[in-house]
Design an enzyme around this catalytic site. Sequence first.
Site, PDB file in Angstrom:
ATOM      1  N   HIS A 196      44.328  37.058  39.361  1.00  0.00           N
ATOM      2  CA  HIS A 196      45.202  36.304  40.267  1.00  0.00           C
ATOM      3  C   HIS A 196      44.661  36.270  41.699  1.00  0.00           C
ATOM      4  O   HIS A 196      45.223  35.583  42.558  1.00  0.00           O
ATOM      5  CB  HIS A 196      46.655  36.810  40.204  1.00  0.00           C
ATOM      6  CG  HIS A 196      46.972  37.992  41.056  1.00  0.00           C
ATOM      7  ND1 HIS A 196      47.034  39.280  40.567  1.00  0.00           N
ATOM      8  CD2 HIS A 196      47.249  38.094  42.381  1.00  0.00           C
ATOM      9  CE1 HIS A 196      47.350  40.112  41.551  1.00  0.00           C
ATOM     10  NE2 HIS A 196      47.481  39.416  42.659  1.00  0.00           N
TER      11      HIS A 196
ATOM     12  N   ASP B 203      45.057  40.586  33.746  1.00  0.00           N
ATOM     13  CA  ASP B 203      44.776  40.212  35.138  1.00  0.00           C
ATOM     14  C   ASP B 203      43.467  40.819  35.628  1.00  0.00           C
ATOM     15  O   ASP B 203      43.465  41.762  36.419  1.00  0.00           O
ATOM     16  CB  ASP B 203      45.964  40.684  36.004  1.00  0.00           C
ATOM     17  CG  ASP B 203      45.984  40.021  37.369  1.00  0.00           C
ATOM     18  OD1 ASP B 203      45.094  39.190  37.643  1.00  0.00           O
ATOM     19  OD2 ASP B 203      46.899  40.347  38.155  1.00  0.00           O
TER      20      ASP B 203
ATOM     21  N   GLN C  87      51.214  43.905  48.732  1.00  0.00           N
ATOM     22  CA  GLN C  87      50.449  42.668  48.883  1.00  0.00           C
ATOM     23  C   GLN C  87      49.122  42.949  49.598  1.00  0.00           C
ATOM     24  O   GLN C  87      49.091  43.584  50.655  1.00  0.00           O
ATOM     25  CB  GLN C  87      51.268  41.635  49.662  1.00  0.00           C
ATOM     26  CG  GLN C  87      52.089  40.711  48.767  1.00  0.00           C
ATOM     27  CD  GLN C  87      52.960  41.439  47.758  1.00  0.00           C
ATOM     28  OE1 GLN C  87      53.628  42.402  48.100  1.00  0.00           O
ATOM     29  NE2 GLN C  87      52.961  40.972  46.522  1.00  0.00           N
ATOM     30  N   GLY C  88      48.047  42.470  48.998  1.00  0.00           N
ATOM     31  CA  GLY C  88      46.717  42.697  49.565  1.00  0.00           C
ATOM     32  C   GLY C  88      45.972  43.831  48.900  1.00  0.00           C
ATOM     33  O   GLY C  88      44.771  44.003  49.109  1.00  0.00           O
ATOM     34  N   ASP C  89      46.684  44.613  48.126  1.00  0.00           N
ATOM     35  CA  ASP C  89      46.022  45.665  47.339  1.00  0.00           C
ATOM     36  C   ASP C  89      45.579  45.121  45.987  1.00  0.00           C
ATOM     37  O   ASP C  89      44.798  45.768  45.279  1.00  0.00           O
ATOM     38  CB  ASP C  89      46.962  46.852  47.111  1.00  0.00           C
ATOM     39  CG  ASP C  89      47.278  47.598  48.396  1.00  0.00           C
ATOM     40  OD1 ASP C  89      46.370  47.726  49.237  1.00  0.00           O
ATOM     41  OD2 ASP C  89      48.432  48.043  48.558  1.00  0.00           O
ATOM     42  N   SER C  90      46.081  43.970  45.630  1.00  0.00           N
ATOM     43  CA  SER C  90      45.773  43.376  44.330  1.00  0.00           C
ATOM     44  C   SER C  90      44.281  43.367  44.062  1.00  0.00           C
ATOM     45  O   SER C  90      43.477  43.140  44.971  1.00  0.00           O
ATOM     46  CB  SER C  90      46.257  41.935  44.279  1.00  0.00           C
ATOM     47  OG  SER C  90      47.595  41.924  43.917  1.00  0.00           O
TER      48      SER C  90
END
Length: 401
Positions: free
Chosen positions: A81, A127, A213-216
Amino acid sequence: MKRITKLQKALVLAVGTVAAAAAVAGQALAASPDAQPPTDMSPQVVGGTRAAQGEFPWMVRLSMGCGGAMYSESLVLTAAHCVNSTGNNTGITATYGVVDLQDSSRVTRTSKYVYRNPGYSTSAGGDWALIQLSSPITGAALLPIATSTAYDSGTFSIAGWGAASEGGAQQRYLLKAQVPFVSDSSCKSAYPSLKSAVEICAGYTQGGTDTCQGDSGGPMFRRDNANNWVQVGIVSYGQGCARPNYPGVYAEVSALSSAIAAKASELGGTPPTTTTPPTTTTNPPSGRTFENTNDVQIPDAGAAITSDIAVSGISGNAPATLKVDVNIVHTYRGDLLIDLVAPDGSTYRLKNSSTSDSADNVVATYTVNASTEVANGTWKLKVQDTYRQDTGYINSWKLTF
Ligand code: ARG
């Protein structure tokens, strides 16, 4: 030369200890400007702390605002993603080698190709994606991926430059935290559509610590049986961040590892050697130990005695870092001269005698460069008491190849 008594030795030690403590205190004060700020107002990752430079050396920050982990010198494993599609792509910058994204010693590469798991969708999970770098980061630290479910439990580490609170800003410094495994059944009460075959959850019931958010795309990882890091998850999604009863959801690397490895090998990435699953019965291929726990009396001021360890099943030579753990009970260890004798009779001095070391016992690990010695055969620990009065015995000793 006069041999000092235990009392004299104690006095020398007491004075030395005060001096040493003062030196340590001075050092700590001098070092404090560089230390982490004590209690940061903002939580970190969410609920974490700053990672030390080099602590998670394979961590990568990707310019679209995701994390990743070095899979090979030229491949970064991240989340599907985080990328749009499979194909040539020179639009992503990977930053490696620093906890501070503004550190001038950072290493950067642009992407040249992206592979996005074609089976990925929010309804199917899976993912993961691989980003091929324009040129390899030679010598990069690599994070091996879990190839079995053996490590899909316990406490995990998470790290990233993502938001330190729900809705918060991206971070300049890498943050880390630990989160416990959450079972599929329990995770399903938060996320009824969890794809439990390819997703794994982690977090505290009470919330407070999570990726965000942003650690994905970044790794969730833990120590394996050999104490090496192994990647068990890829940061994927969650309801908000660090909310009570909403653990983080991660792509379950063990379930995806063969597809990842197959694609990586097509892309020319050499994966790191895989890790051994936890086991209590079989020895790992390296780090094998051989121990003798039979007590052997050491005659006072007498001839050298030996204790044997028979080594078998190791091909080739001993390592350059052969570990020799020695446990000797003795009332004046300075009396003792200790050697390791290889199967061919070569002798390696582990410890000299000393008239001044009046402490009890030898409890030590010696590292011997035994790389010219054939590993298999009978190794001996040779111990001689060189001075009258104090006595003792070999309690146990151990070789680690
Ligand atoms: N999807 C998010 C990202 O793109 C990661 C969210 C992780 N959330 C969580 N609660 N663990 O960065």
